[in-house]
Design a protein around this motif. Sequence first.
Motif, PDB file in Angstrom:
ATOM      1  N   THR A  60      12.811  51.303  21.056  1.00  0.00           N
ATOM      2  CA  THR A  60      11.877  52.319  20.556  1.00  0.00           C
ATOM      3  C   THR A  60      12.064  53.641  21.298  1.00  0.00           C
ATOM      4  O   THR A  60      11.987  54.710  20.693  1.00  0.00           O
ATOM      5  N   SER A  61      12.326  53.553  22.587  1.00  0.00           N
ATOM      6  CA  SER A  61      12.561  54.774  23.373  1.00  0.00           C
ATOM      7  C   SER A  61      13.862  55.439  22.970  1.00  0.00           C
ATOM      8  O   SER A  61      13.934  56.668  22.867  1.00  0.00           O
ATOM      9  N   VAL A  62      14.897  54.641  22.738  1.00  0.00           N
ATOM     10  CA  VAL A  62      16.196  55.209  22.336  1.00  0.00           C
ATOM     11  C   VAL A  62      16.042  55.948  21.017  1.00  0.00           C
ATOM     12  O   VAL A  62      16.558  57.059  20.863  1.00  0.00           O
ATOM     13  N   TYR A  63      15.320  55.369  20.068  1.00  0.00           N
ATOM     14  CA  TYR A  63      15.118  56.056  18.783  1.00  0.00           C
ATOM     15  C   TYR A  63      14.358  57.372  18.971  1.00  0.00           C
ATOM     16  O   TYR A  63      14.706  58.380  18.360  1.00  0.00           O
ATOM     17  N   ARG A  64      13.325  57.376  19.812  1.00  0.00           N
ATOM     18  CA  ARG A  64      12.577  58.619  20.078  1.00  0.00           C
ATOM     19  C   ARG A  64      13.473  59.654  20.768  1.00  0.00           C
ATOM     20  O   ARG A  64      13.425  60.840  20.455  1.00  0.00           O
ATOM     21  N   ILE A  65      14.288  59.183  21.701  1.00  0.00           N
ATOM     22  CA  ILE A  65      15.203  60.086  22.414  1.00  0.00           C
ATOM     23  C   ILE A  65      16.219  60.673  21.442  1.00  0.00           C
ATOM     24  O   ILE A  65      16.486  61.886  21.472  1.00  0.00           O
ATOM     25  N   LEU A  66      16.766  59.844  20.574  1.00  0.00           N
ATOM     26  CA  LEU A  66      17.741  60.343  19.587  1.00  0.00           C
ATOM     27  C   LEU A  66      17.096  61.366  18.654  1.00  0.00           C
ATOM     28  O   LEU A  66      17.716  62.373  18.307  1.00  0.00           O
ATOM     29  N   GLU A  67      15.853  61.119  18.262  1.00  0.00           N
ATOM     30  CA  GLU A  67      15.125  62.072  17.423  1.00  0.00           C
ATOM     31  C   GLU A  67      14.973  63.411  18.151  1.00  0.00           C
ATOM     32  O   GLU A  67      15.174  64.478  17.571  1.00  0.00           O
ATOM     33  N   PHE A  68      14.616  63.353  19.432  1.00  0.00           N
ATOM     34  CA  PHE A  68      14.495  64.570  20.236  1.00  0.00           C
ATOM     35  C   PHE A  68      15.848  65.286  20.331  1.00  0.00           C
ATOM     36  O   PHE A  68      15.929  66.503  20.109  1.00  0.00           O
ATOM     37  N   LEU A  69      16.897  64.556  20.683  1.00  0.00           N
ATOM     38  CA  LEU A  69      18.225  65.163  20.842  1.00  0.00           C
ATOM     39  C   LEU A  69      18.718  65.776  19.532  1.00  0.00           C
ATOM     40  O   LEU A  69      19.353  66.823  19.532  1.00  0.00           O
ATOM     41  N   GLU A  70      18.384  65.129  18.417  1.00  0.00           N
ATOM     42  CA  GLU A  70      18.757  65.679  17.109  1.00  0.00           C
ATOM     43  C   GLU A  70      17.976  66.971  16.837  1.00  0.00           C
ATOM     44  O   GLU A  70      18.546  67.955  16.358  1.00  0.00           O
ATOM     45  N   SER A  71      16.682  66.984  17.168  1.00  0.00           N
ATOM     46  CA  SER A  71      15.877  68.195  16.945  1.00  0.00           C
ATOM     47  C   SER A  71      16.358  69.353  17.813  1.00  0.00           C
ATOM     48  O   SER A  71      16.215  70.514  17.442  1.00  0.00           O
ATOM     49  N   GLU A  72      16.948  69.039  18.958  1.00  0.00           N
ATOM     50  CA  GLU A  72      17.490  70.065  19.853  1.00  0.00           C
ATOM     51  C   GLU A  72      18.943  70.412  19.510  1.00  0.00           C
ATOM     52  O   GLU A  72      19.579  71.189  20.225  1.00  0.00           O
ATOM     53  N   GLN A  73      19.451  69.822  18.454  1.00  0.00           N
ATOM     54  CA  GLN A  73      20.822  70.058  17.966  1.00  0.00           C
ATOM     55  C   GLN A  73      21.874  69.681  19.005  1.00  0.00           C
ATOM     56  O   GLN A  73      22.922  70.317  19.115  1.00  0.00           O
ATOM     57  N   LEU A  74      21.593  68.627  19.761  1.00  0.00           N
ATOM     58  CA  LEU A  74      22.534  68.116  20.749  1.00  0.00           C
ATOM     59  C   LEU A  74      23.291  66.903  20.214  1.00  0.00           C
ATOM     60  O   LEU A  74      24.361  66.571  20.705  1.00  0.00           O
ATOM     61  N   VAL A  75      22.700  66.235  19.212  1.00  0.00           N
ATOM     62  CA  VAL A  75      23.368  65.130  18.536  1.00  0.00           C
ATOM     63  C   VAL A  75      23.172  65.286  17.033  1.00  0.00           C
ATOM     64  O   VAL A  75      22.274  66.014  16.586  1.00  0.00           O
ATOM     65  N   HIS A  76      24.004  64.573  16.297  1.00  0.00           N
ATOM     66  CA  HIS A  76      23.889  64.545  14.838  1.00  0.00           C
ATOM     67  C   HIS A  76      23.725  63.103  14.390  1.00  0.00           C
ATOM     68  O   HIS A  76      24.363  62.204  14.949  1.00  0.00           O
ATOM     69  N   LYS A  77      22.883  62.891  13.397  1.00  0.00           N
ATOM     70  CA  LYS A  77      22.759  61.568  12.795  1.00  0.00           C
ATOM     71  C   LYS A  77      23.723  61.514  11.622  1.00  0.00           C
ATOM     72  O   LYS A  77      23.719  62.399  10.756  1.00  0.00           O
ATOM     73  N   LEU A  78      24.552  60.476  11.613  1.00  0.00           N
ATOM     74  CA  LEU A  78      25.465  60.251  10.508  1.00  0.00           C
ATOM     75  C   LEU A  78      24.786  59.280   9.546  1.00  0.00           C
ATOM     76  O   LEU A  78      24.643  58.094   9.849  1.00  0.00           O
ATOM     77  N   ASN A  79      24.347  59.802   8.428  1.00  0.00           N
ATOM     78  CA  ASN A  79      23.577  58.993   7.491  1.00  0.00           C
ATOM     79  C   ASN A  79      24.411  57.898   6.844  1.00  0.00           C
ATOM     80  O   ASN A  79      23.902  56.832   6.527  1.00  0.00           O
ATOM     81  N   ILE A  80      25.689  58.158   6.667  1.00  0.00           N
ATOM     82  CA  ILE A  80      26.579  57.213   5.998  1.00  0.00           C
ATOM     83  C   ILE A  80      26.680  55.890   6.766  1.00  0.00           C
ATOM     84  O   ILE A  80      26.826  54.833   6.179  1.00  0.00           O
ATOM     85  N   SER A  81      26.555  55.966   8.096  1.00  0.00           N
ATOM     86  CA  SER A  81      26.693  54.763   8.918  1.00  0.00           C
ATOM     87  C   SER A  81      25.454  54.473   9.759  1.00  0.00           C
ATOM     88  O   SER A  81      25.429  53.487  10.493  1.00  0.00           O
ATOM     89  N   ASN A  82      24.439  55.329   9.655  1.00  0.00           N
ATOM     90  CA  ASN A  82      23.221  55.227  10.462  1.00  0.00           C
ATOM     91  C   ASN A  82      23.561  55.163  11.956  1.00  0.00           C
ATOM     92  O   ASN A  82      23.028  54.345  12.689  1.00  0.00           O
ATOM     93  N   LYS A  83      24.480  56.042  12.362  1.00  0.00           N
ATOM     94  CA  LYS A  83      24.885  56.139  13.754  1.00  0.00           C
ATOM     95  C   LYS A  83      24.736  57.581  14.206  1.00  0.00           C
ATOM     96  O   LYS A  83      24.511  58.475  13.403  1.00  0.00           O
ATOM     97  N   TYR A  84      24.900  57.779  15.502  1.00  0.00           N
ATOM     98  CA  TYR A  84      24.726  59.101  16.094  1.00  0.00           C
ATOM     99  C   TYR A  84      25.985  59.509  16.839  1.00  0.00           C
ATOM    100  O   TYR A  84      26.719  58.675  17.351  1.00  0.00           O
ATOM    101  N   VAL A  85      26.200  60.815  16.910  1.00  0.00           N
ATOM    102  CA  VAL A  85      27.342  61.372  17.620  1.00  0.00           C
ATOM    103  C   VAL A  85      26.883  62.636  18.351  1.00  0.00           C
ATOM    104  O   VAL A  85      26.030  63.375  17.840  1.00  0.00           O
TER     105      VAL A  85
END
Length: 157
Positions: A60-85
């Motif tokens: 749950t924390s990792v998902y919240r962290i990824l959401e934060f990092l995505e909002s800060e434009q530090l990571v991207h969510k790849l919808n095709i694979s439901n993964k992050y980069v």
Amino acid sequence: MNNLEAIICHAEELCRDRGTRLTTKRKTVLSGLIHSQKALSAYELIDICKQEFGTTIPATSVYRILEFLESEQLVHKLNISNKYVACSHITCSHEHGTPQFLICNCCNKVKEINVSKSAIGELQESAKQVGFQIMSPQIEMNCICKECTAEEQEYNS
């Protein structure tokens, strides 16, 4: 200072400038993505954080962290694979266009490139002509990288 440390320092500055904070756990997750150099699911990130950095972070924390990092434009969510980069432009100071992600189906390596504004405009116009509106111009393409192509050719030889 190695490249990973430099990227994390720059990400900290970006967050500070935006009035947010890159906490220790956020740094760990971002470091895991940068270190892996490929697209990862939240659960793969949990494993990498534990193996590489000795830190256990609940899903749950990792998902919240990824959401934060995505909002800060530090990571991207790849919808095709439901993964992050990790964003390949964290340390750049200039504005970037619409990202296009070339995703290797074999090894999950991802290359981020930018699509020109004119190409996005053409896609939006084509969609409009058939009664659609593009909600997200992010483009994700299934590919095979040159390393995997070479391995495949070697295997088939």
